[in-house]
Design a protein around this motif. Structure first.
Motif, PDB file in Angstrom:
ATOM      1  N   GLN A   1       0.834  -1.199   0.000  1.00 57.97           N
ATOM      2  CA  GLN A   1       0.000   0.000   0.000  1.00 57.97           C
ATOM      3  C   GLN A   1       0.872   1.253   0.000  1.00 57.97           C
ATOM      4  N   ASN A   2       1.929   1.248   0.810  1.00 60.70           N
ATOM      5  CA  ASN A   2       2.857   2.390   0.836  1.00 60.70           C
ATOM      6  C   ASN A   2       3.510   2.584  -0.527  1.00 60.70           C
ATOM      7  N   LEU A   3       3.905   1.500  -1.143  1.00 58.30           N
ATOM      8  CA  LEU A   3       4.525   1.574  -2.462  1.00 58.30           C
ATOM      9  C   LEU A   3       3.550   2.158  -3.484  1.00 58.30           C
ATOM     10  N   ASP A   4       2.295   1.720  -3.436  1.00 61.98           N
ATOM     11  CA  ASP A   4       1.280   2.272  -4.345  1.00 61.98           C
ATOM     12  C   ASP A   4       1.093   3.764  -4.103  1.00 61.98           C
ATOM     13  N   ASN A   5       1.043   4.171  -2.837  1.00 61.44           N
ATOM     14  CA  ASN A   5       0.886   5.586  -2.509  1.00 61.44           C
ATOM     15  C   ASN A   5       2.073   6.402  -3.011  1.00 61.44           C
ATOM     16  N   ILE A   6       3.263   5.890  -2.811  1.00 57.66           N
ATOM     17  CA  ILE A   6       4.466   6.590  -3.248  1.00 57.66           C
ATOM     18  C   ILE A   6       4.489   6.686  -4.771  1.00 57.66           C
ATOM     19  N   ALA A   7       4.077   5.625  -5.457  1.00 60.16           N
ATOM     20  CA  ALA A   7       4.047   5.652  -6.922  1.00 60.16           C
ATOM     21  C   ALA A   7       3.051   6.702  -7.413  1.00 60.16           C
ATOM     22  N   ARG A   8       1.901   6.799  -6.754  1.00 57.66           N
ATOM     23  CA  ARG A   8       0.913   7.825  -7.124  1.00 57.66           C
ATOM     24  C   ARG A   8       1.467   9.226  -6.872  1.00 57.66           C
ATOM     25  N   GLN A   9       2.120   9.416  -5.730  1.00 57.91           N
ATOM     26  CA  GLN A   9       2.711  10.712  -5.418  1.00 57.91           C
ATOM     27  C   GLN A   9       3.776  11.084  -6.450  1.00 57.91           C
ATOM     28  N   LEU A  10       4.594  10.118  -6.823  1.00 57.88           N
ATOM     29  CA  LEU A  10       5.632  10.364  -7.830  1.00 57.88           C
ATOM     30  C   LEU A  10       4.998  10.762  -9.157  1.00 57.88           C
ATOM     31  N   ALA A  11       3.964  10.051  -9.565  1.00 56.18           N
ATOM     32  CA  ALA A  11       3.291  10.385 -10.826  1.00 56.18           C
ATOM     33  C   ALA A  11       2.699  11.786 -10.755  1.00 56.18           C
ATOM     34  N   ASP A  12       2.106  12.139  -9.617  1.00 56.69           N
ATOM     35  CA  ASP A  12       1.542  13.489  -9.455  1.00 56.69           C
ATOM     36  C   ASP A  12       2.644  14.552  -9.534  1.00 56.69           C
ATOM     37  N   LEU A  13       3.761  14.296  -8.866  1.00 58.75           N
ATOM     38  CA  LEU A  13       4.866  15.260  -8.877  1.00 58.75           C
ATOM     39  C   LEU A  13       5.488  15.379 -10.265  1.00 58.75           C
ATOM     40  N   GLU A  14       5.592  14.268 -10.971  1.00 54.52           N
ATOM     41  CA  GLU A  14       6.128  14.332 -12.330  1.00 54.52           C
ATOM     42  C   GLU A  14       5.199  15.147 -13.226  1.00 54.52           C
ATOM     43  N   ALA A  15       3.892  14.938 -13.091  1.00 53.16           N
ATOM     44  CA  ALA A  15       2.936  15.707 -13.893  1.00 53.16           C
ATOM     45  C   ALA A  15       3.028  17.192 -13.549  1.00 53.16           C
ATOM     46  N   GLN A  16       3.180  17.490 -12.274  1.00 47.18           N
ATOM     47  CA  GLN A  16       3.315  18.885 -11.832  1.00 47.18           C
ATOM     48  C   GLN A  16       4.600  19.501 -12.399  1.00 47.18           C
ATOM     49  N   ALA A  17       5.691  18.743 -12.389  1.00 50.55           N
ATOM     50  CA  ALA A  17       6.962  19.243 -12.928  1.00 50.55           C
ATOM     51  C   ALA A  17       6.842  19.512 -14.420  1.00 50.55           C
ATOM     52  N   VAL A  18       6.190  18.616 -15.140  1.00 48.46           N
ATOM     53  CA  VAL A  18       6.010  18.824 -16.579  1.00 48.46           C
ATOM     54  C   VAL A  18       5.173  20.071 -16.829  1.00 48.46           C
ATOM     55  N   GLN A  19       4.129  20.240 -16.018  1.00 47.94           N
ATOM     56  CA  GLN A  19       3.265  21.410 -16.186  1.00 47.94           C
ATOM     57  C   GLN A  19       4.017  22.707 -15.894  1.00 47.94           C
ATOM     58  N   GLN A  20       4.798  22.719 -14.821  1.00 44.01           N
ATOM     59  CA  GLN A  20       5.473  23.952 -14.413  1.00 44.01           C
ATOM     60  C   GLN A  20       6.777  24.208 -15.159  1.00 44.01           C
ATOM     61  N   TYR A  21       7.527  23.142 -15.445  1.00 47.15           N
ATOM     62  CA  TYR A  21       8.875  23.331 -15.982  1.00 47.15           C
ATOM     63  C   TYR A  21       9.082  22.713 -17.364  1.00 47.15           C
ATOM     64  N   GLY A  22       8.066  22.028 -17.882  1.00 45.40           N
ATOM     65  CA  GLY A  22       8.175  21.439 -19.202  1.00 45.40           C
ATOM     66  C   GLY A  22       8.871  20.098 -19.251  1.00 45.40           C
ATOM     67  N   THR A  23       9.300  19.586 -18.111  1.00 47.72           N
ATOM     68  CA  THR A  23       9.971  18.292 -18.073  1.00 47.72           C
ATOM     69  C   THR A  23       9.890  17.711 -16.665  1.00 47.72           C
ATOM     70  N   ALA A  24      10.016  16.377 -16.597  1.00 45.63           N
ATOM     71  CA  ALA A  24      10.118  15.698 -15.306  1.00 45.63           C
ATOM     72  C   ALA A  24      11.447  14.959 -15.203  1.00 45.63           C
ATOM     73  N   ASN A  25      12.295  15.132 -16.212  1.00 47.62           N
ATOM     74  CA  ASN A  25      13.601  14.486 -16.217  1.00 47.62           C
ATOM     75  C   ASN A  25      14.485  15.135 -15.158  1.00 47.62           C
ATOM     76  N   PRO A  26      15.002  14.350 -14.202  1.00 49.32           N
ATOM     77  CA  PRO A  26      15.819  14.917 -13.121  1.00 49.32           C
ATOM     78  C   PRO A  26      17.045  15.683 -13.612  1.00 49.32           C
ATOM     79  N   GLU A  27      17.700  15.194 -14.674  1.00 54.22           N
ATOM     80  CA  GLU A  27      18.886  15.888 -15.189  1.00 54.22           C
ATOM     81  C   GLU A  27      18.505  17.239 -15.785  1.00 54.22           C
ATOM     82  N   GLU A  28      17.427  17.255 -16.540  1.00 51.90           N
ATOM     83  CA  GLU A  28      16.980  18.519 -17.125  1.00 51.90           C
ATOM     84  C   GLU A  28      16.521  19.484 -16.042  1.00 51.90           C
ATOM     85  N   LEU A  29      15.837  18.965 -15.026  1.00 54.65           N
ATOM     86  CA  LEU A  29      15.415  19.817 -13.906  1.00 54.65           C
ATOM     87  C   LEU A  29      16.622  20.373 -13.168  1.00 54.65           C
TER      88      LEU A  29
END
Length: 107
Positions: free
Chosen positions: A42-70
């Motif tokens: 359950q924790n892993l599922d929650n963390i995966a959802r949080q990661l997906a949400d944060l990646e979507a937020q990064a793409v929206q705000q910065y145009g990418t979710a790639n850690p190197e590009e960020l």
């Protein structure tokens, strides 16, 4: 007198009781581990959802979710901020110098 698997009333039943206790302990341990596994999944599922949400937020705000590009974007922003602070510092210094000249000339 028939003896049934060493389980008569004269203390021969101890090994069986010990095994039963161990079996019960192993069952409890198995249940704890199973609960831990469910909780971890359950924790892993929650963390995966949080990661997906944060990646979507990064793409929206910065145009990418790639850690190197960020990281590169962050360094660019830091350099820009340092430049702006230096310009602001110089601007404040020139204002202070102008005020000092006015004060000296006004006396």
């Amino acid at each position: 007198m028939a003896m049934g698997n060493g389980m008569n009333g004269n203390g021969m039943g101890q090994p069986g009781n010990g095994l039963e206790q161990e079996l019960n302990q192993l069952k409890r341990q198995y249940e704890r581990l199973r609960e831990d596994k469910v909780r971890t999944e359950q924790n892993l599922d929650n963390i995966a959802r949080q990661l997906a949400d944060l990646e979507a937020q990064a793409v929206q705000q910065y145009g990418t979710a790639n850690p190197e590009e960020l990281g590169r974007l962050l360094e660019t922003k830091r350099a820009e901020n340092a430049r702006l602070v230096a310009e602001y510092r110089a601007h404040i210094s020139s204002i202070m110098e102008g005020l000092q000249k006015l004060e000296q000339g006004g006396n």
